[in-house]
Write a protein that holds these residues in place. Sequence first.
Motif, PDB file in Angstrom:
ATOM      1  N   GLU A 111       0.827  -1.199   0.000  1.00  0.00           N
ATOM      2  CA  GLU A 111       0.000   0.000   0.000  1.00  0.00           C
ATOM      3  C   GLU A 111       0.866   1.256   0.000  1.00  0.00           C
ATOM      4  O   GLU A 111       1.872   1.332   0.707  1.00  0.00           O
ATOM      5  N   GLN A 113       2.329   4.654   0.925  1.00  0.00           N
ATOM      6  CA  GLN A 113       2.557   5.354   2.190  1.00  0.00           C
ATOM      7  C   GLN A 113       2.641   4.418   3.396  1.00  0.00           C
ATOM      8  O   GLN A 113       3.614   4.439   4.133  1.00  0.00           O
ATOM      9  N   THR A 114       1.643   3.546   3.608  1.00  0.00           N
ATOM     10  CA  THR A 114       1.661   2.696   4.803  1.00  0.00           C
ATOM     11  C   THR A 114       2.605   1.510   4.664  1.00  0.00           C
ATOM     12  O   THR A 114       3.068   0.956   5.657  1.00  0.00           O
ATOM     13  N   LYS A 116       1.786  -1.429   3.874  1.00  0.00           N
ATOM     14  CA  LYS A 116       1.146  -2.675   4.280  1.00  0.00           C
ATOM     15  C   LYS A 116       0.959  -3.574   3.055  1.00  0.00           C
ATOM     16  O   LYS A 116       0.559  -3.093   1.983  1.00  0.00           O
ATOM     17  N   TYR A 128      -6.067  -6.654   3.481  1.00  0.00           N
ATOM     18  CA  TYR A 128      -4.747  -6.880   4.079  1.00  0.00           C
ATOM     19  C   TYR A 128      -4.548  -8.348   4.463  1.00  0.00           C
ATOM     20  O   TYR A 128      -3.477  -8.732   4.919  1.00  0.00           O
TER      21      TYR A 128
END
Length: 233
Positions: A111, A113-114, A116, A128
């Motif tokens: 993902e 920015q994150t 994940k 997720y």
Amino acid sequence: VVELMLAAGETYGEPRYKVAAEKAGSFIIAAQMPEPQPAWAQQYDPAMQPVWARKFEPPAISGGESQGILRILMNLFRATGDKKYLEPIPRAMAWLKKSKLPDGQLARFYELQTNKPLYFTKDYVLTYDDSDMPTHYGFKVGGGSLDRMQAEYEKLAAEGPPAKKPPKRESVKYSSGVAAEAAKVAQALDERGAWVEQGKLKNYSDDDSKGGIITSKTFILNVRTLARCAAAK
């Protein structure tokens, strides 16, 4: 495509092929994402932003394609000696290593920015959770080659590009057998200039294959047979 252009440049000695490969390399450098995810997306829009492709290919940073890009950058350095192709590698390598999953693999998608890991369910819901993934696509990819690529990069950075060797050319002796094989291949062409054979098309009905199919594998083998005869003669 980059590999093909580099090979064409070496084989034919025409600079325009190498120039084409270098243009692709410039795009790759420009497409590297900024920190904290200095790797590459699978696909971009005209503004160079990660974007959706197929319904299971979201805008994300790729743990798969990014590895292939590192190999291409090192090959561009081997071909050109230009250190600009090595410059993006340490940042991307560090990101790949820290993004490994607990089992040592990498997610295909991370993902934005994150960072994940992203997956899809069998109903193509973005999630997720990796417990219900479709099996037709590699949502996880290997990460075991990173150490080998790291060593490869360090050697290139320290020693520079290896000395260039002349391209290998197959030596074929002309014979009646070589000529007969080429004649058989040539005679098998239909009126359009295609090689058609019996077979089935994946995900199509049997009716769609009744008239025969064209396969890339047969095409490559047949062109190679013709080329061998032409080179020998």
